[in-house]
Design a protein around this motif. Sequence first.
Motif, PDB file in Angstrom:
ATOM      1  N   VAL A   1       7.440  -1.321  -0.856  1.00  0.00           N
ATOM      2  CA  VAL A   1       8.812  -1.778  -1.027  1.00  0.00           C
ATOM      3  C   VAL A   1       9.083  -2.355  -2.414  1.00  0.00           C
ATOM      4  O   VAL A   1      10.204  -2.781  -2.700  1.00  0.00           O
ATOM      5  CB  VAL A   1       9.208  -2.798   0.070  1.00  0.00           C
ATOM      6  CG1 VAL A   1       9.172  -2.145   1.448  1.00  0.00           C
ATOM      7  CG2 VAL A   1       8.323  -4.032   0.028  1.00  0.00           C
ATOM      8  N   GLY A   2       8.074  -2.337  -3.280  1.00  0.00           N
ATOM      9  CA  GLY A   2       8.267  -2.800  -4.643  1.00  0.00           C
ATOM     10  C   GLY A   2       8.866  -1.716  -5.516  1.00  0.00           C
ATOM     11  O   GLY A   2       9.275  -0.658  -5.038  1.00  0.00           O
ATOM     12  N   GLN A   3       8.885  -1.981  -6.825  1.00  0.00           N
ATOM     13  CA  GLN A   3       9.446  -1.036  -7.782  1.00  0.00           C
ATOM     14  C   GLN A   3       8.439  -0.587  -8.830  1.00  0.00           C
ATOM     15  O   GLN A   3       8.704   0.348  -9.579  1.00  0.00           O
ATOM     16  CB  GLN A   3      10.653  -1.660  -8.472  1.00  0.00           C
ATOM     17  CG  GLN A   3      11.779  -1.987  -7.522  1.00  0.00           C
ATOM     18  CD  GLN A   3      12.960  -2.637  -8.222  1.00  0.00           C
ATOM     19  OE1 GLN A   3      12.948  -2.881  -9.416  1.00  0.00           O
ATOM     20  NE2 GLN A   3      13.993  -2.933  -7.460  1.00  0.00           N
ATOM     21  N   THR A   4       7.299  -1.227  -8.890  1.00  0.00           N
ATOM     22  CA  THR A   4       6.310  -0.937  -9.918  1.00  0.00           C
ATOM     23  C   THR A   4       5.580   0.371  -9.611  1.00  0.00           C
ATOM     24  O   THR A   4       5.198   0.614  -8.470  1.00  0.00           O
ATOM     25  CB  THR A   4       5.300  -2.104 -10.009  1.00  0.00           C
ATOM     26  OG1 THR A   4       6.027  -3.330 -10.150  1.00  0.00           O
ATOM     27  CG2 THR A   4       4.369  -1.948 -11.190  1.00  0.00           C
ATOM     28  N   PRO A   5       5.361   1.219 -10.629  1.00  0.00           N
ATOM     29  CA  PRO A   5       4.663   2.495 -10.395  1.00  0.00           C
ATOM     30  C   PRO A   5       3.212   2.284  -9.961  1.00  0.00           C
ATOM     31  O   PRO A   5       2.616   1.232 -10.200  1.00  0.00           O
ATOM     32  CB  PRO A   5       4.716   3.200 -11.751  1.00  0.00           C
ATOM     33  CG  PRO A   5       5.327   2.266 -12.713  1.00  0.00           C
ATOM     34  CD  PRO A   5       5.777   1.035 -12.001  1.00  0.00           C
ATOM     35  N   LYS A   6       2.649   3.326  -9.345  1.00  0.00           N
ATOM     36  CA  LYS A   6       1.308   3.173  -8.774  1.00  0.00           C
ATOM     37  C   LYS A   6       0.217   2.951  -9.818  1.00  0.00           C
ATOM     38  O   LYS A   6      -0.804   2.369  -9.504  1.00  0.00           O
ATOM     39  CB  LYS A   6       0.969   4.330  -7.848  1.00  0.00           C
ATOM     40  CG  LYS A   6       0.570   5.612  -8.485  1.00  0.00           C
ATOM     41  CD  LYS A   6       0.192   6.616  -7.396  1.00  0.00           C
ATOM     42  CE  LYS A   6      -0.219   7.939  -7.969  1.00  0.00           C
ATOM     43  NZ  LYS A   6      -0.590   8.875  -6.907  1.00  0.00           N
TER      44      LYS A   6
ATOM     45  N   GLY B   1      -0.394   0.087  -7.484  1.00  0.00           N
ATOM     46  CA  GLY B   1      -0.551   1.020  -6.374  1.00  0.00           C
ATOM     47  C   GLY B   1      -1.027   0.304  -5.119  1.00  0.00           C
ATOM     48  O   GLY B   1      -1.749  -0.690  -5.185  1.00  0.00           O
ATOM     49  N   HIS B   2      -0.574   0.805  -3.975  1.00  0.00           N
ATOM     50  CA  HIS B   2      -1.012   0.259  -2.692  1.00  0.00           C
ATOM     51  C   HIS B   2      -1.426   1.394  -1.761  1.00  0.00           C
ATOM     52  O   HIS B   2      -0.833   2.471  -1.771  1.00  0.00           O
ATOM     53  CB  HIS B   2       0.094  -0.537  -1.997  1.00  0.00           C
ATOM     54  CG  HIS B   2       0.553  -1.751  -2.725  1.00  0.00           C
ATOM     55  ND1 HIS B   2      -0.298  -2.606  -3.386  1.00  0.00           N
ATOM     56  CD2 HIS B   2       1.797  -2.266  -2.907  1.00  0.00           C
ATOM     57  CE1 HIS B   2       0.394  -3.596  -3.928  1.00  0.00           C
ATOM     58  NE2 HIS B   2       1.674  -3.399  -3.658  1.00  0.00           N
ATOM     59  N   ASN B   3      -2.434   1.112  -0.956  1.00  0.00           N
ATOM     60  CA  ASN B   3      -2.828   1.993   0.139  1.00  0.00           C
ATOM     61  C   ASN B   3      -3.287   1.109   1.287  1.00  0.00           C
ATOM     62  O   ASN B   3      -3.388  -0.117   1.146  1.00  0.00           O
ATOM     63  CB  ASN B   3      -3.920   2.989  -0.291  1.00  0.00           C
ATOM     64  CG  ASN B   3      -5.209   2.322  -0.727  1.00  0.00           C
ATOM     65  OD1 ASN B   3      -5.419   1.121  -0.572  1.00  0.00           O
ATOM     66  ND2 ASN B   3      -6.106   3.098  -1.314  1.00  0.00           N
ATOM     67  N   VAL B   4      -3.510   1.727   2.428  1.00  0.00           N
ATOM     68  CA  VAL B   4      -4.124   1.029   3.557  1.00  0.00           C
ATOM     69  C   VAL B   4      -5.354   1.828   3.930  1.00  0.00           C
ATOM     70  O   VAL B   4      -5.269   3.023   4.208  1.00  0.00           O
ATOM     71  CB  VAL B   4      -3.174   0.930   4.777  1.00  0.00           C
ATOM     72  CG1 VAL B   4      -3.912   0.369   5.984  1.00  0.00           C
ATOM     73  CG2 VAL B   4      -1.973   0.066   4.459  1.00  0.00           C
ATOM     74  N   VAL B   5      -6.501   1.173   3.894  1.00  0.00           N
ATOM     75  CA  VAL B   5      -7.764   1.789   4.289  1.00  0.00           C
ATOM     76  C   VAL B   5      -8.293   0.994   5.479  1.00  0.00           C
ATOM     77  O   VAL B   5      -8.519  -0.214   5.379  1.00  0.00           O
ATOM     78  CB  VAL B   5      -8.791   1.779   3.136  1.00  0.00           C
ATOM     79  CG1 VAL B   5     -10.100   2.399   3.576  1.00  0.00           C
ATOM     80  CG2 VAL B   5      -8.234   2.499   1.909  1.00  0.00           C
TER      81      VAL B   5
ATOM     82  N   GLY C   1       5.870   2.068  -6.201  1.00  0.00           N
ATOM     83  CA  GLY C   1       7.100   1.472  -5.700  1.00  0.00           C
ATOM     84  C   GLY C   1       8.088   2.501  -5.171  1.00  0.00           C
ATOM     85  O   GLY C   1       8.308   3.533  -5.794  1.00  0.00           O
ATOM     86  N   GLY C   2       8.638   2.218  -3.997  1.00  0.00           N
ATOM     87  CA  GLY C   2       9.631   3.085  -3.385  1.00  0.00           C
ATOM     88  C   GLY C   2       9.070   4.242  -2.580  1.00  0.00           C
ATOM     89  O   GLY C   2       9.818   4.988  -1.959  1.00  0.00           O
ATOM     90  N   GLU C   3       7.757   4.402  -2.562  1.00  0.00           N
ATOM     91  CA  GLU C   3       7.144   5.519  -1.835  1.00  0.00           C
ATOM     92  C   GLU C   3       6.648   5.066  -0.468  1.00  0.00           C
ATOM     93  O   GLU C   3       6.448   3.879  -0.229  1.00  0.00           O
ATOM     94  CB  GLU C   3       5.965   6.093  -2.635  1.00  0.00           C
ATOM     95  CG  GLU C   3       6.377   6.688  -3.963  1.00  0.00           C
ATOM     96  CD  GLU C   3       5.183   7.219  -4.756  1.00  0.00           C
ATOM     97  OE1 GLU C   3       5.385   8.184  -5.498  1.00  0.00           O
ATOM     98  OE2 GLU C   3       4.071   6.668  -4.636  1.00  0.00           O
ATOM     99  N   GLU C   4       6.430   6.042   0.420  1.00  0.00           N
ATOM    100  CA  GLU C   4       5.836   5.747   1.723  1.00  0.00           C
ATOM    101  C   GLU C   4       4.973   6.916   2.168  1.00  0.00           C
ATOM    102  O   GLU C   4       5.141   8.044   1.704  1.00  0.00           O
ATOM    103  CB  GLU C   4       6.892   5.407   2.775  1.00  0.00           C
ATOM    104  CG  GLU C   4       7.793   6.518   3.214  1.00  0.00           C
ATOM    105  CD  GLU C   4       8.775   6.051   4.293  1.00  0.00           C
ATOM    106  OE1 GLU C   4       8.675   6.577   5.421  1.00  0.00           O
ATOM    107  OE2 GLU C   4       9.615   5.178   4.019  1.00  0.00           O
TER     108      GLU C   4
END
Length: 171
Positions: free
Chosen positions: A81-86, A90-94, A135-138
Amino acid sequence: MNKKVKISMVMLMGALAITSCGKKETTPTDDQTEVCEPTGEGETPAVSNVIVIEGNDQMQFDKTELHAVAGKPITLTLKHVGQTPKVAMGHNVVILQEGTDEAAFAAKAITAKDTDYIPASEKASIVAHTKLLGGGEEDTIEFTIDKKGTYNFLCTFPGHFAMMKGVLIVE
C-alpha cells in the motif's frame, strides 16, 4: 427585527439542530477479507482461508497474526500500500516450515538479490511465498497446509525481517 420573526428563526434553528443530530447511515461493503481480531473477551479470532495482508512504506505489515484451517486451500493476497518502488522498499511474504530459524533464513535471503531475496538453497524451508512487490502492487497466491501448527512468515527484503514478521496459525 420584530418579536415574531425572532421566535420563528429560533424555532427553525432548533428544528434544524434536532433533525441534523442522530444516527448516520453507512453503506455495507462486500469486502470478504479475513478479520483476525477477537470478537469479544475470551473469544477466539475468526478463521478464514482468505487472507489479505498489507505492507507499507514504514516497513510494517498490518497484521502479525494470521489464522487458517488445515487441509483447505489458503488464498493469501499481499498488497503493498506504499508508493516506493520495489528496488528501495520491496515487500514479500514468505511462509516458513515449522522449526525454521528465521534469522538464519533472513541472512541467506539478503544475498539472493537475483531471485528477489528468495534463497534457492532454502527451498525446502519455504511453505509458500509471494512475489517481491513495489508500491501499489499486489500478488495473490494459493497453497494448502495440511498439518496444524504455527508457521512463521516474514518479508525477506534486506533489513525488513526485524520489523516485518508474524505467525500463521493453522488450526
